[in-house]
Design a protein around this motif. Structure first.
Motif, PDB file in Angstrom:
ATOM      1  N   VAL A   6      -1.229  34.759   5.284  1.00  0.00           N
ATOM      2  CA  VAL A   6      -1.153  35.477   6.548  1.00  0.00           C
ATOM      3  C   VAL A   6      -0.542  36.839   6.295  1.00  0.00           C
ATOM      4  CG1 VAL A   6      -0.221  35.464   8.864  1.00  0.00           C
ATOM      5  CG2 VAL A   6      -0.818  33.311   7.776  1.00  0.00           C
ATOM      6  N   PHE A  24      -3.285  23.201  19.073  1.00  0.00           N
ATOM      7  CA  PHE A  24      -2.886  23.242  17.669  1.00  0.00           C
ATOM      8  C   PHE A  24      -4.078  23.654  16.809  1.00  0.00           C
ATOM      9  CE2 PHE A  24       0.403  20.547  19.408  1.00  0.00           C
ATOM     10  CZ  PHE A  24       1.533  20.978  18.719  1.00  0.00           C
ATOM     11  N   ASP A 128      14.691  30.333  13.285  1.00  0.00           N
ATOM     12  CA  ASP A 128      13.863  29.131  13.407  1.00  0.00           C
ATOM     13  C   ASP A 128      12.658  29.289  14.319  1.00  0.00           C
ATOM     14  OD1 ASP A 128      15.358  27.656  11.661  1.00  0.00           O
ATOM     15  OD2 ASP A 128      16.616  26.741  13.203  1.00  0.00           O
ATOM     16  N   ARG A 131       9.418  28.898  12.904  1.00  0.00           N
ATOM     17  CA  ARG A 131       9.308  27.626  12.178  1.00  0.00           C
ATOM     18  C   ARG A 131       9.238  26.442  13.142  1.00  0.00           C
ATOM     19  NH1 ARG A 131      13.185  26.848   7.410  1.00  0.00           N
ATOM     20  NH2 ARG A 131      14.927  27.227   8.823  1.00  0.00           N
ATOM     21  N   PRO A 134       4.666  25.852  14.158  1.00  0.00           N
ATOM     22  CA  PRO A 134       3.985  27.033  13.617  1.00  0.00           C
ATOM     23  C   PRO A 134       2.465  26.943  13.676  1.00  0.00           C
ATOM     24  CG  PRO A 134       4.955  25.706  11.850  1.00  0.00           C
ATOM     25  CD  PRO A 134       5.453  25.141  13.138  1.00  0.00           C
ATOM     26  N   SER A 135       1.935  25.749  13.884  1.00  0.00           N
ATOM     27  CA  SER A 135       0.472  25.657  13.928  1.00  0.00           C
ATOM     28  C   SER A 135      -0.054  25.623  15.361  1.00  0.00           C
ATOM     29  CB  SER A 135      -0.004  24.414  13.160  1.00  0.00           C
ATOM     30  OG  SER A 135       0.491  23.243  13.765  1.00  0.00           O
ATOM     31  N   GLN A 140       2.348  30.980  17.692  1.00  0.00           N
ATOM     32  CA  GLN A 140       2.014  31.634  16.424  1.00  0.00           C
ATOM     33  C   GLN A 140       2.243  33.135  16.414  1.00  0.00           C
ATOM     34  OE1 GLN A 140      -1.931  30.381  15.254  1.00  0.00           O
ATOM     35  NE2 GLN A 140      -1.054  29.179  13.601  1.00  0.00           N
TER      36      GLN A 140
END
Lengths: 342, 215
Positions: A6, A24, A128, A131, A134-135, A140
């Motif tokens: 990315v 997701f 965080d 994190r 994240p998907s 995102q």
């Protein structure tokens, strides 16, 4: 190598991503569960019927809810166990958790916490944010609406309760809520959970020493031995204890690493019935896989306990199994104080 | 990485990976055990586990590695994993001074909870982010010498020095153990999870090829 590359400066994907029905990003080998697939006419009609029933039960904006629960608690419980319709989930969660009442009692408080207060945890929270789920498309985009809301809620909570502050894991709980309601609504639901508006307060899971996590893990260990003695013995032999696999089950109520469609179904019941469902789902998972687990040595066991097979993740199979387990962690002894003070 | 068949090993060493949150502990572990790096990784809740077997001075050594959540509050859970560990990989982030300053706190934590002769290697991770460097390699080296630790700068992203870091710590452990044969025998067996039982390991748990970012 399957990792995605990315660009740091990328403000979001240029091409439309393949996402599942919850938002997701789909993995290459992701299973079919949770995908938007065309429903059969039968399923469609069944879902429509369920939604109509639910709407009637709730009333406009939730006006009839409390009375319905008082009059027919068993109907409510049964329907929640079958799963709250996704389009009503956010509203119903607020009703059953008691967060709606908190919101109405505290006008302007959330805004105050977000805008005017500062928190010692701000840097920890920022670290965080990317994190957490994240998907998921909502979370995102760097500094996008999802990440901003997540930051606001966590910062607000860390000010609201400075003893708890911010603890890793809270982000997954807040993130899950944010996918179903506004920032302020999600904040009050977090408050309702941690402060125990309806059930046992969860805050002990995040306080210094994580006392409630330690208690639950200790009790879960006892329950495994009691309900699944063969597996319990095997775990003891291989020196497996619940902190190796179940910490995140409790700390994030299955939202950290379980398939989202299953996590949602667990959350429906968790919000209405309380933490005992976390114990029961955990036991049901072990029970379902028991025959395989008892054959595995230490390392393979650890792996298996973090990668349950796809068929075990079917909520319509796992949840009835969980409900059939008569386990009451509340009747169990507490861990010795020595363990808690470690 | 093809399926790795570990029929047996001569030594089993338990290692813990510790350090502040966000320094890259989990990616160091996934780089070492699966040769994977995940840009979209989740923060670790509690502990994670992985293994890898490699050759150390002609012996087959299996490393059983516990990766721990870095946030201070999680030490209530993670410090139990220091017990029985013969090695610790203490990670900081070369772009975040605070994570380096906290190394001393982590060393204290090890002194309080781990075996007194645990072998420690310090790793300054994210060495690929040269333009953001906040801790010089000399500072790292100086602290390591002062505290008597091995030291390397690593990049889990670019796969630099990760294998070397583990190879170094495993070699150090092996040498200590082979020097003190008798005492070492005890140390080695006490690190096995199933003490007194034979653990038959026909293949590693890490050989199922899987995306590292599974939701």
């Amino acid at each position: 190598m399957e990792s995605k590359v990315v660009d740091e400066n990328d403000e979001g994907p240029a091409v439309p991503m393949r996402v599942d029905r919850f938002g997701f990003v789909r993995q290459e080998h992701s299973p079919n569960e949770g995908l938007a697939r065309s429903r059969s006419a039968f399923e469609y009609q069944r879902d429509e019927r369920r939604i109509r029933k639910w709407r009637k039960m709730i009333g406009v904006g939730g006006i009839d809810w409390k009375q319905y629960v008082r009059r027919k608690p068993h109907v409510v419980k049964r329907r929640i166990r079958k799963g709250i319709p996704d389009c009503l989930r956010g509203l119903v969660w607020q009703l059953i958790s008691g967060s709606r009442d908190l919101l109405l009692l505290n006008p302007g408080v959330y805004e105050q916490l977000v805008i005017y207060e500062t928190s010692a945890s701000e840097l920890d929270i920022i670290r965080d944010i990317s994190r957490t789920f994240p998907s998921h498309v909502f979370f995102q985009q760097r500094h996008g609406p999802g990440q901003r809301s997540l930051y606001n809620i966590l910062k607000a909570y860390s000010v609201f309760d400075r003893d708890v502050g911010y603890v890793q894991g809270m982000g997954f709980v807040a993130g899950l809520l944010l996918l179903y309601m506004s920032e302020e609504d999600a904040f009050w639901l977090l408050v309702a959970l941690l402060k125990g508006a309806v059930h046992t307060p969860m805050e002990g899971m995040y306080l210094v020493g994580l006392p409630l996590v330690q208690q639950y893990l200790f009790q879960f260990d006892r329950l495994v031995k009691e309900h699944l003695p063969k597996l319990g013995e095997h775990f003891a032999q291989e020196m497996i204890n619940p902190s190796m696999y179940a910490s995140q089950w409790f700390i994030t109520v299955f939202s950290y690493s379980f398939p989202f469609h299953l996590a949602l179904r667990i959350w429906d019941v968790f919000l209405f019935e309380g933490v005992k469902v976390v114990f029961k789902v955990g036991l049901a998972l072990l029970k379902y896989c028991q025959d395989d687990l008892v054959k595995l040595p230490f390392e393979k066991l650890i792996h298996a306990l973090r990668n349950f097979p796809e068929d075990a993740m079917n909520p319509d199979l796992l949840l009835p199994m969980a409900f059939s387990i008569k386990a009451s962690p509340l009747s169990l002894p507490l861990p010795p104080p020595l363990l808690l003070s470690q | 990485m093809a399926n790795r068949m570990d029929h047996e090993y001569d030594y089993l060493f338990k290692i813990v990976v510790i350090g502040d949150s966000g320094v890259g502990k989990s990616n160091i572990l996934s780089r070492f055990t699966r040769n994977e790096f995940c840009l979209e990784s989740k923060s670790t809740i509690g502990v994670e586990f992985a293994t890898r077997t490699l050759q150390v001075e002609g012996k087959t050594v299996k490393a059983q590695i516990w990766d721990t959540a870095g946030q201070e509050r999680y030490r209530a859970i993670t410090s139990a994993y220091y017990r029985g560990a013969v090695g610790a990989l203490l990670v900081y982030d070369i772009t975040k001074r605070q994570t380096f300053d906290n190394v001393l706190r982590w060393l204290r934590e090890l002194r309080d909870h781990a075996d007194s002769n645990i072998v420690i290697i310090m790793a300054g991770n994210k060495s690929d982010l040269k333009h953001l460097r906040a801790v010089s390699e000399q500072d790292g080296q100086a602290l390591a010498e002062k505290e008597g630790l091995s030291f390397l700068e690593t990049s889990a992203l670019e796969a630099v020095n990760v294998d070397k870091a583990f190879q170094t710590i495993l070699t150090d452990i092996y040498q200590i153990i082979s020097k003190k044969a008798l005492a070492a025998q005890e140390a080695a067996t006490s690190t096995a999870p199933g003490q007194g039982t034979t653990i038959n390991v026909s293949d590693t748990s890490a050989n199922v090829k899987k995306g590292c970012c599974s939701a």
